[in-house]
Design a protein around this motif. Structure first.
Motif, mmCIF file in Angstrom:
data_model
loop_
_atom_site.group_PDB
_atom_site.id
_atom_site.type_symbol
_atom_site.label_atom_id
_atom_site.label_comp_id
_atom_site.label_asym_id
_atom_site.label_seq_id
_atom_site.Cartn_x
_atom_site.Cartn_y
_atom_site.Cartn_z
ATOM 1 N N LEU A 1 0.871 -1.307 0.012
ATOM 2 C CA LEU A 1 0.140 0.055 0.070
ATOM 3 C C LEU A 1 0.912 1.198 -0.122
ATOM 4 O O LEU A 1 1.778 1.199 1.018
ATOM 5 N N THR A 2 0.473 2.183 -0.935
ATOM 6 C CA THR A 2 1.189 3.572 -0.927
ATOM 7 C C THR A 2 0.272 4.546 -0.861
ATOM 8 O O THR A 2 -0.728 4.668 -1.294
ATOM 9 N N ASN A 3 1.188 5.673 -0.027
ATOM 10 C CA ASN A 3 0.427 6.906 0.026
ATOM 11 C C ASN A 3 0.889 7.977 -0.848
ATOM 12 O O ASN A 3 2.173 8.148 -1.013
ATOM 13 N N ALA B 1 6.839 3.690 7.594
ATOM 14 C CA ALA B 1 6.188 2.647 6.961
ATOM 15 C C ALA B 1 5.677 1.656 7.994
ATOM 16 O O ALA B 1 6.435 1.210 8.749
ATOM 17 N N ALA B 2 4.658 1.214 7.479
ATOM 18 C CA ALA B 2 3.690 0.060 8.503
ATOM 19 C C ALA B 2 3.250 -0.904 7.537
ATOM 20 O O ALA B 2 3.007 -0.754 6.261
ATOM 21 N N ILE B 3 3.367 -2.128 7.855
ATOM 22 C CA ILE B 3 2.888 -3.343 6.962
ATOM 23 C C ILE B 3 1.739 -3.901 7.686
ATOM 24 O O ILE B 3 1.723 -4.628 8.747
ATOM 25 N N MET C 1 5.601 -1.527 12.381
ATOM 26 C CA MET C 1 6.584 -0.714 11.652
ATOM 27 C C MET C 1 8.052 -1.390 12.123
ATOM 28 O O MET C 1 9.229 -1.062 11.368
ATOM 29 N N GLU C 2 8.002 -1.997 13.286
ATOM 30 C CA GLU C 2 9.510 -2.413 13.753
ATOM 31 C C GLU C 2 10.348 -3.160 12.677
ATOM 32 O O GLU C 2 11.462 -2.778 12.630
ATOM 33 N N SER C 3 9.882 -4.354 12.103
ATOM 34 C CA SER C 3 10.627 -4.966 11.264
ATOM 35 C C SER C 3 11.217 -4.440 10.147
ATOM 36 O O SER C 3 12.190 -4.405 9.565
ATOM 37 N N PHE C 4 10.283 -3.486 9.426
ATOM 38 C CA PHE C 4 10.831 -2.593 8.275
ATOM 39 C C PHE C 4 11.910 -1.713 8.810
ATOM 40 O O PHE C 4 12.854 -1.686 8.290
ATOM 41 N N HIS C 5 11.931 -1.086 10.013
ATOM 42 C CA HIS C 5 12.647 -0.042 10.146
ATOM 43 C C HIS C 5 14.091 -0.769 10.630
ATOM 44 O O HIS C 5 15.045 -0.069 10.164
ATOM 45 N N ARG C 6 13.848 -1.728 11.348
ATOM 46 C CA ARG C 6 15.148 -2.298 11.551
ATOM 47 C C ARG C 6 15.962 -3.005 10.306
ATOM 48 O O ARG C 6 17.220 -3.102 10.245
ATOM 49 N N ARG C 7 15.245 -3.298 9.240
ATOM 50 C CA ARG C 7 15.932 -3.718 8.009
ATOM 51 C C ARG C 7 16.415 -2.704 7.055
ATOM 52 O O ARG C 7 17.303 -2.764 6.518
ATOM 53 N N TYR C 8 15.482 -1.745 6.929
ATOM 54 C CA TYR C 8 15.651 -0.850 5.926
ATOM 55 C C TYR C 8 16.660 0.610 6.061
ATOM 56 O O TYR C 8 16.676 1.482 5.189
ATOM 57 N N ILE C 9 16.953 0.560 7.385
ATOM 58 C CA ILE C 9 17.609 1.834 8.016
ATOM 59 C C ILE C 9 18.880 1.250 8.012
ATOM 60 O O ILE C 9 19.156 0.213 8.700
ATOM 61 N N ALA C 10 19.752 1.984 7.443
ATOM 62 C CA ALA C 10 21.296 1.418 7.213
ATOM 63 C C ALA C 10 21.941 1.354 8.578
ATOM 64 O O ALA C 10 22.448 0.242 8.745
ATOM 65 N N SER C 11 21.805 2.090 9.408
ATOM 66 C CA SER C 11 22.565 2.095 10.711
ATOM 67 C C SER C 11 22.149 3.097 11.813
ATOM 68 O O SER C 11 21.215 4.077 11.484
ATOM 69 N N LYS C 12 22.400 2.828 13.265
ATOM 70 C CA LYS C 12 22.033 4.008 14.065
ATOM 71 C C LYS C 12 22.391 5.293 13.677
ATOM 72 O O LYS C 12 21.866 6.306 14.053
ATOM 73 N N LYS C 13 23.883 5.105 13.206
ATOM 74 C CA LYS C 13 24.413 6.582 12.930
ATOM 75 C C LYS C 13 23.578 7.282 11.807
ATOM 76 O O LYS C 13 23.641 8.277 12.054
ATOM 77 N N PRO D 1 4.045 9.689 5.976
ATOM 78 C CA PRO D 1 4.851 8.685 5.293
ATOM 79 C C PRO D 1 4.256 8.193 3.917
ATOM 80 O O PRO D 1 3.183 8.088 3.682
ATOM 81 N N GLN D 2 5.277 7.627 3.185
ATOM 82 C CA GLN D 2 4.799 7.093 1.838
ATOM 83 C C GLN D 2 4.110 5.721 2.009
ATOM 84 O O GLN D 2 3.439 5.119 1.164
ATOM 85 N N HIS D 3 4.298 4.897 3.103
ATOM 86 C CA HIS D 3 3.718 3.797 3.253
ATOM 87 C C HIS D 3 2.875 3.946 4.733
ATOM 88 O O HIS D 3 3.857 4.734 5.667
#
Length: 246
Positions: free
Chosen positions: A32-34, A164-166, A185-197, A216-218
């Motif tokens: 789903l996209t916004n 993004a949320a699934i 949201m959690e699984s998406f953000h942990r995977r798709y954000i490159a690093s804590k920095k 957000p777009q999702h």
């Protein structure tokens, strides 16, 4: 609400910020996209107008608020096909629009079959201002060439894939129960954000911004206290992306 219909998030006599409805087509496989439209003093600004299969719905809803020839800017957060896949259609049907994308991705856009000579602006890594809209660097918060867009008039922050949320069983446009929404949201953000920095650098970029809404777009839109909770949640994410790789 009728999900295919637009929803006005902000409105006064000069300015509107509009969510442009929803598609859940078989061709999108449930992703789903916004898409969002800003109309300011009769001129249109489109944010991440989406892929090919949502174009008809997006175009019809856009033209309820602004004539295609009065669309002056189409702004892309990153290069994913669900963001940029309809570009060649907008080139033809929004003849006076300028297209804005990261300088990192501009060279790839001709592969979409669009002639953009003289109509595209490369956003430099440090960002830029487009009329009343600020392009905020958010590199590696999803894509290595990534921008969010801050509407300085309505105080609405378009966050691209951040937020993004699934959805599983129930879809909703606005977040009401933040703690429950985190689970989507959690699984998406942990995977798709490159690093804590990357999170820490982005947080410095948005310091001092007055943000009333995060769109957000999702996923779903964060308003008021939930927008603040979302930023704090990101601040507290300890390990993401490369931090999890061994």
């Amino acid at each position: 609400m009728k999900v295919h219909e637009p929803n006005i998030i902000f409105e006064d006599d000069k300015h509107k910020f509009i969510w442009l409805g929803l598609d859940e087509s078989e061709n999108e496989k449930g992703i789903l996209t916004n898409q969002y439209l800003i109309v300011h003093e009769g001129k249109g600004y489109l944010l991440d107008p989406g892929g090919y299969f949502v174009f008809e719905r997006v175009y019809q809803n856009v033209t309820r608020f602004v004539k295609p020839e009065n669309i002056v800017a189409i702004l892309y957060s990153h290069q994913d096909p669900d963001v940029i896949g309809s570009l060649n259609l907008w080139v033809d049907l929004a003849p006076n629009a300028t297209f804005y994308a990261s300088a990192l991705w501009e060279r790839f856009l001709p592969h979409l079959g669009a002639e953009l000579k003289g109509r595209i602006v490369d956003i430099p890594d440090e960002g830029m201002t487009i009329d009343f809209i600020r392009a905020i660097p958010a590199h590696f918060m999803h894509s290595p060439g990534n921008f969010h867009y801050y509407d300085t008039y309505a105080k609405i922050y378009f966050s691209g894939d951040l937020g993004a949320a699934i959805f599983k069983d129930k879809w909703y446009l606005f977040v009401e129960d933040f703690e429950s929404h985190v689970k989507l949201m959690e699984s998406f953000h942990r995977r798709y954000i490159a690093s804590k920095k990357a999170i820490d650098i982005w947080l410095k970029k948005i310091e001092g911004l007055e943000i009333n809404v995060i769109a957000p777009q999702h996923g779903a839109i964060f308003e008021g206290e939930n927008a603040k909770k979302f930023i704090q949640w990101l601040r507290n994410l300890d390990r993401v992306g490369l931090d999890l790789m061994e």
